[in-house]
Design an enzyme around this catalytic site. Structure first.
Site, short mmCIF file in Angstrom:
data_model
loop_
_atom_site.label_atom_id
_atom_site.label_comp_id
_atom_site.label_asym_id
_atom_site.label_seq_id
_atom_site.Cartn_x
_atom_site.Cartn_y
_atom_site.Cartn_z
N HIS A 150 2.06 3.92 -3.37
CA HIS A 150 2.10 5.69 -3.26
C HIS A 150 3.07 6.26 -4.01
CE1 HIS A 150 -1.91 5.99 -1.25
NE2 HIS A 150 -1.54 5.57 -0.25
N HIS A 186 0.97 -1.31 -0.15
CA HIS A 186 -0.04 0.07 0.05
C HIS A 186 0.85 1.24 -0.07
CE1 HIS A 186 -3.56 2.44 1.40
NE2 HIS A 186 -2.62 3.24 1.60
N GLU A 187 1.87 1.23 1.05
CA GLU A 187 2.64 2.59 1.01
C GLU A 187 3.39 2.68 -0.10
OE1 GLU A 187 2.13 4.64 2.83
OE2 GLU A 187 0.56 3.72 4.24
#
Length: 228
Positions: A34, A30-31
Protein backbone atom coordinates in the site's frame (compact mmCIF):
# COMPACT_ATOMS: atom_id res chain seq x y z
CA UNK A 1 -4.88 -24.04 43.78
CA UNK A 2 -5.01 -26.24 40.74
CA UNK A 3 -4.87 -24.56 37.31
CA UNK A 4 -7.62 -26.09 35.15
CA UNK A 5 -6.89 -24.02 32.06
CA UNK A 6 -6.22 -26.17 28.95
CA UNK A 7 -2.55 -26.55 28.06
CA UNK A 8 -1.76 -26.16 24.35
CA UNK A 9 -0.78 -29.52 22.83
CA UNK A 10 2.45 -30.04 20.90
CA UNK A 11 0.39 -30.29 17.69
CA UNK A 12 -1.21 -26.92 18.38
CA UNK A 13 2.16 -25.30 19.09
CA UNK A 14 3.60 -26.80 15.89
CA UNK A 15 0.64 -25.45 13.91
CA UNK A 16 1.28 -21.95 15.31
CA UNK A 17 4.95 -22.24 14.32
CA UNK A 18 4.04 -23.43 10.82
CA UNK A 19 1.71 -20.48 10.27
CA UNK A 20 3.83 -17.82 11.99
CA UNK A 21 6.20 -17.07 9.09
CA UNK A 22 3.55 -17.06 6.33
CA UNK A 23 1.34 -14.76 8.42
CA UNK A 24 4.20 -12.34 9.13
CA UNK A 25 5.17 -12.20 5.47
CA UNK A 26 1.59 -11.83 4.29
CA UNK A 27 0.73 -8.86 6.51
CA UNK A 28 4.13 -7.17 6.12
CA UNK A 29 4.22 -7.26 2.33
CA UNK A 30 0.51 -6.40 2.14
CA UNK A 31 0.90 -3.21 4.19
CA UNK A 32 4.21 -2.20 2.58
CA UNK A 33 2.63 -2.62 -0.87
CA UNK A 34 0.00 0.00 0.00
CA UNK A 35 2.77 2.41 0.98
CA UNK A 36 4.87 1.83 -2.14
CA UNK A 37 1.94 2.29 -4.52
CA UNK A 38 0.69 5.36 -2.62
CA UNK A 39 4.14 6.93 -2.95
CA UNK A 40 4.22 6.08 -6.66
CA UNK A 41 0.97 8.02 -7.12
CA UNK A 42 2.13 11.01 -5.09
CA UNK A 43 1.54 10.39 -1.36
CA UNK A 44 4.66 10.15 0.82
CA UNK A 45 2.82 9.74 4.16
CA UNK A 46 3.78 6.08 4.70
CA UNK A 47 7.37 6.78 3.65
CA UNK A 48 7.75 9.72 6.06
CA UNK A 49 6.33 7.66 8.94
CA UNK A 50 8.67 4.72 8.26
CA UNK A 51 5.89 2.35 7.15
CA UNK A 52 7.33 1.63 3.69
CA UNK A 53 9.36 -1.22 5.08
CA UNK A 54 9.46 -5.02 5.12
CA UNK A 55 10.24 -4.96 8.84
CA UNK A 56 7.21 -6.77 10.35
CA UNK A 57 7.60 -4.96 13.67
CA UNK A 58 6.44 -1.74 11.98
CA UNK A 59 3.18 -3.35 10.85
CA UNK A 60 2.31 -5.60 13.80
CA UNK A 61 -0.50 -4.49 16.08
CA UNK A 62 0.13 -6.18 19.48
CA UNK A 63 -3.57 -6.83 20.03
CA UNK A 64 -4.89 -7.34 16.50
CA UNK A 65 -1.95 -9.28 15.04
CA UNK A 66 -0.75 -11.28 18.05
CA UNK A 67 -3.04 -11.42 21.07
CA UNK A 68 -6.46 -11.64 19.41
CA UNK A 69 -5.60 -14.37 16.83
CA UNK A 70 -3.80 -16.50 19.46
CA UNK A 71 -6.62 -16.21 22.00
CA UNK A 72 -9.21 -17.05 19.37
CA UNK A 73 -7.13 -19.94 18.02
CA UNK A 74 -6.60 -21.59 21.40
CA UNK A 75 -10.07 -20.86 22.77
CA UNK A 76 -11.83 -22.30 19.70
CA UNK A 77 -9.28 -25.08 19.01
CA UNK A 78 -8.45 -23.51 15.68
CA UNK A 79 -12.07 -23.25 14.50
CA UNK A 80 -12.08 -19.46 14.30
CA UNK A 81 -9.24 -16.97 13.89
CA UNK A 82 -9.50 -13.25 13.24
CA UNK A 83 -6.93 -10.46 13.35
CA UNK A 84 -5.60 -7.31 11.74
CA UNK A 85 -2.39 -5.33 11.26
CA UNK A 86 -1.70 -1.62 11.65
CA UNK A 87 -3.11 -0.01 8.49
CA UNK A 88 -0.57 1.94 6.46
CA UNK A 89 -1.50 5.65 6.61
CA UNK A 90 -2.44 7.07 3.20
CA UNK A 91 -3.49 10.67 2.62
CA UNK A 92 -5.67 10.20 -0.46
CA UNK A 93 -5.79 13.96 -0.97
CA UNK A 94 -2.08 13.87 -1.85
CA UNK A 95 -2.61 11.44 -4.71
CA UNK A 96 -2.39 12.97 -8.17
CA UNK A 97 -5.86 11.69 -9.07
CA UNK A 98 -7.36 10.81 -5.65
CA UNK A 99 -10.48 8.93 -6.70
CA UNK A 100 -8.77 6.91 -9.44
CA UNK A 101 -5.45 6.34 -7.69
CA UNK A 102 -7.20 5.21 -4.50
CA UNK A 103 -8.30 2.09 -6.40
CA UNK A 104 -4.71 1.15 -7.27
CA UNK A 105 -3.46 1.84 -3.74
CA UNK A 106 -6.21 -0.37 -2.31
CA UNK A 107 -5.64 -3.18 -4.82
CA UNK A 108 -1.90 -3.26 -4.06
CA UNK A 109 -2.40 -5.16 -0.78
CA UNK A 110 -4.58 -8.03 -2.07
CA UNK A 111 -2.45 -8.23 -5.24
CA UNK A 112 0.67 -8.70 -3.11
CA UNK A 113 -1.05 -11.54 -1.25
CA UNK A 114 -2.00 -13.33 -4.46
CA UNK A 115 1.59 -13.00 -5.71
CA UNK A 116 2.83 -14.43 -2.41
CA UNK A 117 0.43 -17.35 -2.78
CA UNK A 118 1.98 -18.07 -6.18
CA UNK A 119 5.49 -17.91 -4.66
CA UNK A 120 4.57 -20.28 -1.82
CA UNK A 121 3.07 -22.65 -4.40
CA UNK A 122 6.32 -22.51 -6.39
CA UNK A 123 8.24 -23.28 -3.20
CA UNK A 124 5.98 -26.28 -2.57
CA UNK A 125 6.60 -27.52 -6.12
CA UNK A 126 10.33 -27.02 -5.60
CA UNK A 127 10.35 -28.99 -2.34
CA UNK A 128 8.40 -31.86 -3.85
CA UNK A 129 10.57 -31.87 -6.99
CA UNK A 130 13.73 -31.97 -4.84
CA UNK A 131 12.38 -34.90 -2.87
CA UNK A 132 12.17 -32.95 0.40
CA UNK A 133 9.67 -34.88 2.48
CA UNK A 134 10.05 -32.95 5.75
CA UNK A 135 6.39 -32.32 6.74
CA UNK A 136 7.17 -29.07 8.57
CA UNK A 137 8.40 -27.32 5.40
CA UNK A 138 5.72 -28.68 3.06
CA UNK A 139 3.03 -27.77 5.60
CA UNK A 140 4.48 -24.28 5.88
CA UNK A 141 4.36 -23.87 2.09
CA UNK A 142 0.74 -25.02 2.04
CA UNK A 143 -0.01 -22.66 4.94
CA UNK A 144 1.59 -19.82 2.96
CA UNK A 145 -0.77 -20.51 0.06
CA UNK A 146 -3.82 -20.70 2.33
CA UNK A 147 -3.00 -17.62 4.45
CA UNK A 148 -2.35 -15.41 1.44
CA UNK A 149 -5.44 -16.55 -0.45
CA UNK A 150 -7.53 -15.87 2.65
CA UNK A 151 -6.02 -12.37 2.97
CA UNK A 152 -6.48 -11.78 -0.76
CA UNK A 153 -10.14 -12.79 -0.68
CA UNK A 154 -11.04 -11.26 2.69
CA UNK A 155 -9.52 -7.86 1.96
CA UNK A 156 -11.43 -7.65 -1.31
CA UNK A 157 -14.75 -7.71 0.59
CA UNK A 158 -16.49 -4.53 -0.67
CA UNK A 159 -16.94 -2.66 2.57
CA UNK A 160 -14.63 -0.02 4.04
CA UNK A 161 -12.19 -0.02 5.77
CA UNK A 162 -11.26 -3.19 3.86
CA UNK A 163 -9.43 -2.72 0.56
CA UNK A 164 -12.43 -3.90 -1.44
CA UNK A 165 -14.49 -1.10 0.12
CA UNK A 166 -11.96 1.48 -1.03
CA UNK A 167 -11.92 -0.03 -4.52
CA UNK A 168 -15.71 0.17 -4.64
CA UNK A 169 -15.63 3.79 -3.38
CA UNK A 170 -13.18 4.68 -6.14
CA UNK A 171 -15.34 3.10 -8.84
CA UNK A 172 -18.73 4.44 -7.74
CA UNK A 173 -20.09 7.86 -8.77
CA UNK A 174 -19.11 10.64 -6.36
CA UNK A 175 -22.40 10.79 -4.44
CA UNK A 176 -22.50 7.03 -3.85
CA UNK A 177 -18.79 7.04 -3.03
CA UNK A 178 -19.27 9.68 -0.33
CA UNK A 179 -22.19 7.71 1.13
CA UNK A 180 -20.03 4.57 1.30
CA UNK A 181 -17.20 6.53 2.95
CA UNK A 182 -19.55 7.48 5.80
CA UNK A 183 -19.80 3.79 6.73
CA UNK A 184 -16.05 3.47 7.34
CA UNK A 185 -16.04 4.40 11.08
CA UNK A 186 -18.44 1.48 11.68
CA UNK A 187 -17.09 -0.80 8.95
CA UNK A 188 -14.84 -2.91 11.18
CA UNK A 189 -17.73 -3.80 13.50
CA UNK A 190 -20.05 -4.53 10.57
CA UNK A 191 -17.45 -6.81 8.97
CA UNK A 192 -16.79 -8.57 12.29
CA UNK A 193 -20.53 -9.15 12.78
CA UNK A 194 -20.83 -10.55 9.24
CA UNK A 195 -17.83 -12.82 9.88
CA UNK A 196 -19.33 -14.14 13.14
CA UNK A 197 -22.69 -14.66 11.40
CA UNK A 198 -20.97 -16.76 8.72
CA UNK A 199 -22.04 -14.45 5.91
CA UNK A 200 -18.53 -13.49 4.82
CA UNK A 201 -17.28 -17.07 4.93
CA UNK A 202 -20.20 -18.64 3.06
CA UNK A 203 -21.05 -15.99 0.49
CA UNK A 204 -17.65 -14.40 -0.09
CA UNK A 205 -14.58 -16.26 1.14
CA UNK A 206 -15.46 -19.76 -0.06
CA UNK A 207 -16.37 -18.80 -3.65
CA UNK A 208 -13.40 -16.44 -3.96
CA UNK A 209 -11.01 -18.96 -2.40
CA UNK A 210 -12.19 -21.59 -4.88
CA UNK A 211 -11.55 -19.09 -7.67
CA UNK A 212 -8.09 -18.35 -6.23
CA UNK A 213 -7.09 -22.01 -6.03
CA UNK A 214 -8.40 -22.53 -9.54
CA UNK A 215 -6.30 -19.61 -10.82
CA UNK A 216 -3.22 -21.01 -9.06
CA UNK A 217 -3.76 -24.43 -10.61
CA UNK A 218 -4.13 -22.83 -14.03
CA UNK A 219 -0.99 -20.69 -13.63
CA UNK A 220 1.13 -23.57 -12.36
CA UNK A 221 -0.23 -26.35 -14.55
CA UNK A 222 2.68 -26.05 -17.06
CA UNK A 223 5.15 -26.52 -14.20
CA UNK A 224 3.16 -29.43 -12.81
CA UNK A 225 3.23 -31.07 -16.25
CA UNK A 226 7.02 -30.70 -16.42
CA UNK A 227 7.49 -32.34 -13.03
CA UNK A 228 5.45 -35.42 -13.91
Amino acid sequence: MRDNRPVPSSDTIQTVLIYALPVLFSITVHEAAHGYVARYFGDNTAYMLGRMTLNPVKHIDPIGTVLMPLLLYFSTSGAFVFGYAKPVPVNFGNLRHPKRDMVWVALAGPASNFIQAVLWALLLFGLLAAGVDEPFFTKMARAGILVNLVMWAFNLFPLPPLDGGRVLAGLLPMRASLWLARIEPFGFFIVLALVLAGVVGTLWLRPLMALGYGALNLLLSPLAALLR
